[in-house]
Design a protein around this motif. Structure first.
Motif, PDB file in Angstrom:
ATOM      1  N   ASP A 407      -2.786   9.919   1.652  1.00  0.00           N
ATOM      2  CA  ASP A 407      -1.847   9.227   0.767  1.00  0.00           C
ATOM      3  C   ASP A 407      -0.409   9.671   1.035  1.00  0.00           C
ATOM      4  N   ASP A 410       2.528   7.456  -0.499  1.00  0.00           N
ATOM      5  CA  ASP A 410       2.652   7.591  -1.951  1.00  0.00           C
ATOM      6  C   ASP A 410       3.249   8.947  -2.316  1.00  0.00           C
ATOM      7  N   ARG A 411       2.801   9.995  -1.631  1.00  0.00           N
ATOM      8  CA  ARG A 411       3.328  11.335  -1.909  1.00  0.00           C
ATOM      9  C   ARG A 411       4.798  11.452  -1.511  1.00  0.00           C
TER      10      ARG A 411
END
Length: 529
Positions: A407, A410-411
């Motif tokens: 991810d 998103d991070r």
């Protein structure tokens, strides 16, 4: 952006806009067999923004403009004319006679419906941000949008679109060949899920079957009326993970691919294989991003210089990814897009002594603390950035750890990183602005840009001046000045430009690589048997 070693025939095809003639001139069922190496999840144009999606959709759809693979210069295709008097209000005239593969007309409404769907925030399309320059875009974003259509997009008549931007942008016409600006049929929007796996295109090929994760096939559309018609009849893509496709290429089961690092020297030095190799500069830039929003040491320019000068780019590429990359010394691919110039990054030169001095000037690195390198889960990227970490550790004495994460994006958006990051930019249209404003631009002096926390008022000013320039040439000059600001701030550390490389079978001729996707230009290639 690829100055490729294409033959005179391929060049003539580009100049004349003809890829081989009509059905009667075809090869009677000739097939090209190619690999797909990325996780392709959709074939919706407004949601497709990786190399493999783009390569497939390039023959399934026709856009308003197309790009000359030799120069990257856009030329009109579905568009008859794209004009403006002030770089803010643009008039797009559309040619008569184009249809979708279900018989619907490719008219102004076909583009307007696609662009409105893409721009509407709740639809969560991957290419939504390409419409942020349009008037009315902001009203279509957020949890409760107040509009479902762009106020700056008007269907004047079936053959005319009028686009009003929030502010002048001299480079607007260069964007229109990108996948996100393709038209879509009404039937496609009536069943988006179905269209994502079997699109209703308007290009020379139509999707026959997609067994996701396994194979994808397309056949030539018999009723295609465009000029750029390939002279073969079928494309078969096989989906692979990693670099396992090379064995199938050597066995004769694929017509084009590139070797894994361990096989590069053998392939490049094999007289028979190397005679069927084509290469040229690519559009991608891999670089180190710094979380300046965390403060020290990442917001210290001397620390950023130190990290950059500690990276032995040439040795890393030669060892980990030979042939696939070249060391980067600028923030815009040189000699590839208008405004690209080599050597703008002074501190991209490997210099361990200077790196140590810069680190000392920055106050050093906390003793006993590891530098985290954040990146996505990708074997090639992990290998390259492990080598980057090794180089930093060897030359600066900073221990490190890799943090590959599924991810990653998103991070990164959530600013959930504690160290430097592997970042990558893949040009979407041929203009130096595309490497700068989307990556480093910010309207927020306090928070800076989303990914890194970078902000520079002079950079913002120069980008706006470029956008408002009277013509593209003047705009390019302003964007070059903006790149110099990025360089003076060492806002990131360029590591490597992609180098497009492809080996092809003896069944193919006139092989040219698309400068953006790096894949074979399927409208130009010929099948010889």
């Amino acid at each position: 952006m690829a100055r490729l070693a294409a033959g005179l025939t391929a060049l003539a095809l580009v100049v004349t806009g003809c890829g081989g003639g009509d059905d009667d001139e075809g090869d009677g069922g000739a097939t090209i067999r190619l690999p797909l190496s990325q996780d392709v999840e959709t074939l919706l144009p407004m949601d497709s923004n990786v190399g493999d999606n783009i390569s497939v959709l390039d023959v399934v759809y026709d856009g308003l403009v197309r790009y000359d693979p030799q120069t990257t210069k856009p030329y009109n295709y579905v568009a008859e004319d794209v004009s403006t008097t002030d770089n803010r209000v643009w008039t797009i005239k559309i040619k008569d006679g184009f249809e979708f593969q279900n018989g619907e007309p490719v008219d102004a409404e076909a583009f307007a419906r696609a662009w409105n769907y893409a721009a509407y925030g709740p639809n969560a399309m991957g290419n939504y941000y390409f419409f942020e320059r349009f008037a009315g875009y902001d009203a279509m974003q957020g949890e409760e949008p107040t509009a479902k259509e762009l106020s700056g997009l008007k269907v004047v008549d079936p053959g005319t679109l009028e686009v009003t931007l929030k502010a002048p942008f001299a480079g607007f016409s260069t964007m229109l060949g990108y996948t996100g600006f393709f038209p879509v049929a009404q039937e496609c929007l009536d069943d988006v899920d179905a269209c994502a796996t079997k699109p209703i295109g308007n290009g020379p090929f139509e999707i026959e079957e997609w067994d996701q994760g396994q194979s994808l096939t397309a056949v030539r559309w018999a009723d295609y009326s465009g000029e750029e018609t390939p002279d073969y009849d079928r494309i078969e893509w096989r989906e692979y993970s990693g670099d396992s496709d090379w064995a199938d290429f050597e066995a004769g089961d694929l017509d084009a691919t590139f070797p894994p690092p361990a096989e590069w020297d053998r392939a490049a030095n094999d007289p028979e294989l190397s005679s069927r190799m084509v290469e040229g500069p690519g559009a991608a830039l891999s670089y180190v991003g710094f979380p300046m929003y965390l403060g020290k040491p990442f917001d210290d320019i001397e620390f950023r210089k130190a990290i950059s000068m500690a990276i032995d780019r040439d040795s890393i590429i030669e060892k980990v990814a030979p042939g696939r990359f070249v060391a980067a010394d600028s923030w815009v691919v040189p000699d590839g897009v208008p405004g690209g110039v080599a050597g703008t990054c002074e501190f991209c030169t490997f210099d361990p002594a200077a790196a140590k001095a810069a680190l000392k000037k920055a106050g050093g690195w906390p003793k006993g603390k590891k530098l985290t390198i954040h990146l996505g889960e990708d074997p090639e990227s992990e290998a390259i950035f492990k080598a980057v970490g090794d180089s930093i550790q060897l030359n600066l004495g900073i221990p490190y750890q890799l943090d590959p994460t599924p991810d990653y994006f998103d991070r990164r958006t959530a600013r959930d990183f504690t160290g430097i990051m592997r970042a990558n930019w893949f040009a979407d249209y041929p203009l130096n602005e595309n490497y700068l404003a989307p990556v480093y631009g910010s309207g927020d002096p306090k928070k800076g840009n989303e990914n890194f926390g970078y902000y520079n008022a002079e950079f913002e000013k120069l980008i706006k001046e470029g956008d408002a320039a009277p013509d593209l040439e003047a705009a390019v000059t302003k964007y070059q000045e903006a790149e110099k600001v990025i360089a003076s701030d060492m806002a990131s550390a360029p590591v490597a430009f992609g180098n497009n490389v492809m080996f092809y079978s003896d069944r193919l001729d006139d092989v040219v690589l698309d400068p953006f996707s790096g894949e074979v230009e399927l409208r130009l290639v010929k099948v010889t048997d």
